[in-house]
Every structure is written in C-alpha cells, then in structure tokens.
Design a protein around this motif. Structure first.
Motif, PDB file in Angstrom:
ATOM      1  N   VAL A  24     -32.733  -8.115 -31.170  1.00 26.79           N
ATOM      2  CA  VAL A  24     -31.412  -8.543 -31.797  1.00 26.79           C
ATOM      3  C   VAL A  24     -31.265  -9.799 -32.476  1.00 26.79           C
ATOM      4  O   VAL A  24     -31.821 -10.939 -31.497  1.00 26.79           O
ATOM      5  N   VAL A  25     -30.729  -9.968 -33.629  1.00 25.99           N
ATOM      6  CA  VAL A  25     -30.521 -10.985 -34.336  1.00 25.99           C
ATOM      7  C   VAL A  25     -29.218 -11.549 -33.788  1.00 25.99           C
ATOM      8  O   VAL A  25     -28.375 -10.825 -34.442  1.00 25.99           O
ATOM      9  N   VAL A  26     -29.175 -12.869 -33.390  1.00 28.33           N
ATOM     10  CA  VAL A  26     -27.738 -13.258 -33.119  1.00 28.33           C
ATOM     11  C   VAL A  26     -27.791 -14.576 -33.613  1.00 28.33           C
ATOM     12  O   VAL A  26     -28.666 -15.531 -33.550  1.00 28.33           O
ATOM     13  N   ALA A  60     -28.736  -0.824 -24.952  1.00 25.47           N
ATOM     14  CA  ALA A  60     -29.765  -1.342 -24.569  1.00 25.47           C
ATOM     15  C   ALA A  60     -30.033  -2.893 -25.131  1.00 25.47           C
ATOM     16  O   ALA A  60     -30.370  -3.751 -24.576  1.00 25.47           O
ATOM     17  N   ALA A  61     -29.458  -3.039 -26.320  1.00 30.28           N
ATOM     18  CA  ALA A  61     -29.625  -4.259 -27.160  1.00 30.28           C
ATOM     19  C   ALA A  61     -28.469  -5.259 -26.630  1.00 30.28           C
ATOM     20  O   ALA A  61     -29.078  -6.390 -26.308  1.00 30.28           O
ATOM     21  N   VAL A  73     -22.919 -10.203 -26.332  1.00 26.47           N
ATOM     22  CA  VAL A  73     -22.770 -10.016 -27.836  1.00 26.47           C
ATOM     23  C   VAL A  73     -22.417  -8.639 -28.122  1.00 26.47           C
ATOM     24  O   VAL A  73     -22.240  -7.863 -27.061  1.00 26.47           O
ATOM     25  N   GLU A  74     -21.839  -8.679 -29.388  1.00 28.71           N
ATOM     26  CA  GLU A  74     -21.402  -7.276 -29.754  1.00 28.71           C
ATOM     27  C   GLU A  74     -22.176  -6.801 -30.944  1.00 28.71           C
ATOM     28  O   GLU A  74     -22.449  -7.728 -31.745  1.00 28.71           O
ATOM     29  N   ILE A  75     -22.642  -5.745 -30.929  1.00 29.89           N
ATOM     30  CA  ILE A  75     -23.428  -5.074 -32.255  1.00 29.89           C
ATOM     31  C   ILE A  75     -22.739  -5.168 -33.424  1.00 29.89           C
ATOM     32  O   ILE A  75     -21.456  -4.497 -33.366  1.00 29.89           O
ATOM     33  N   ASP A  76     -23.163  -5.546 -34.641  1.00 26.85           N
ATOM     34  CA  ASP A  76     -22.557  -5.483 -35.934  1.00 26.85           C
ATOM     35  C   ASP A  76     -23.299  -4.730 -36.947  1.00 26.85           C
ATOM     36  O   ASP A  76     -22.390  -3.776 -37.547  1.00 26.85           O
ATOM     37  N   ALA A 106     -25.836  -8.910 -34.359  1.00 27.13           N
ATOM     38  CA  ALA A 106     -25.147  -8.948 -33.228  1.00 27.13           C
ATOM     39  C   ALA A 106     -24.079 -10.322 -33.653  1.00 27.13           C
ATOM     40  O   ALA A 106     -25.022 -11.266 -33.823  1.00 27.13           O
ATOM     41  N   ARG A 107     -22.918 -10.559 -33.007  1.00 28.06           N
ATOM     42  CA  ARG A 107     -22.217 -11.739 -32.855  1.00 28.06           C
ATOM     43  C   ARG A 107     -21.953 -11.917 -31.503  1.00 28.06           C
ATOM     44  O   ARG A 107     -21.917 -11.344 -30.487  1.00 28.06           O
TER      45      ARG A 107
END
Length: 155
Positions: A24-26, A60-61, A73-76, A106-107
């Motif tokens: 995950v890229v946050v 999972a992320a 986080v929330e997935i974008d 994600a944010r």
C-alpha cells in the motif's frame, strides 16, 4: 520468518508457492510516503503482506497497514499488479514464492504511528530521499508507480 528476495538471479531457488500479497502506497498532506523498515530483512518497504482466507485484497491491504503501522487507511485505487516469475522470495522454512502482489494507493483516515513485530521502524519519507534508503528494486518499482498519477502497472 526471515526471507531473501531474488530478482533476475539464475542461482535463485525455484518457486514452490504462489501467494496473493498486497502493498500500500500511503501519502501524507506533505506528499511523503509511508514506509516501514522490515523486521525480517532490515529493508525499507511499503506496508503489506499476504491476504488471508476470508478477506478481500482491499481488506488485506487495510489490515496490513493497520497491523504494521498503527494507521487506518481507505483504499483509493490500484497502482499495479506485480507477478514477475523472475522475482522469487525464499523463506527460511523452505517456501519459495513467486512474486504476486497487488499494490494499492490509499489515503490516511486515522490512527497513530507505531511499530510492530513486522516493522522495526515506521516513518513518512520524502520521495526525494528514497535513494538514501536500502530498498529492494522490486519494492522501489512499486513505490515509484504508486507515486505517479498513471494507469495501473501490470507486469
């Protein structure tokens, strides 16, 4: 469980497993990217790990980010799918996985940064400082794709 990544290495062991994994890229408001220093190989990486039976890849992320960093986080979006058969990961128990990872953007929505058994250190990193950190080339590719505003990478 210590691991060794092999990329385009003719001496690499042959894969004997294929496991769905996520990364995950946050990014924070300053544009920095969330990284962990992995406990198993001391390399810097995006938070992530294997998908468990009974959960979606997005679940999972979200779970992996929370477990490894303490952040919610929330997935974008999906930033890429990585399945290079020339990238294998050997574990000390004899498992050798062919890479199969879905990377999400994600944010941040909450939580407090903390470490875990899997993350020796957690930090926000300026993308210009990535070259200063020990990061496996396959992870660096995921990070760079995740930072770009582009269609998902498929490879």
């Amino acid at each position: 469980m210590p691991k060794t990544d092999y990329l385009n290495d003719p001496a690499a062991p042959k894969a004997n497993a294929l496991v769905v994994a996520v990364t995950v890229v946050v990014r924070d408001d300053a544009g920095r990217v969330l990284l962990i220093k992995r406990s198993d190989n001391s390399l810097w990486a995006l938070p992530g790990g294997a998908q468990d039976v009974g959960e979606s890849t997005a679940q999972a992320a979200i779970r992996e980010v929370k477990e490894e960093t303490g952040l919610q986080v929330e997935i974008d979006a999906i930033s890429g799918i990585y399945s290079d058969p020339n990238h294998v990961i050997a574990y000390d128990d004899g498992e050798v996985r062919q890479e199969f990872s879905i990377c999400f953007r994600a944010r941040l929505v909450g939580g407090t940064i903390r470490t875990s058994a899997e993350s020796a250190h957690v930090q926000w990193t300026d993308p210009t400082k990535l070259v200063e950190l020990p990061i496996h080339p396959s992870m660096l590719l995921r990070i760079r794709h995740g930072l770009e505003n582009r269609a998902p990478y498929i490879g």
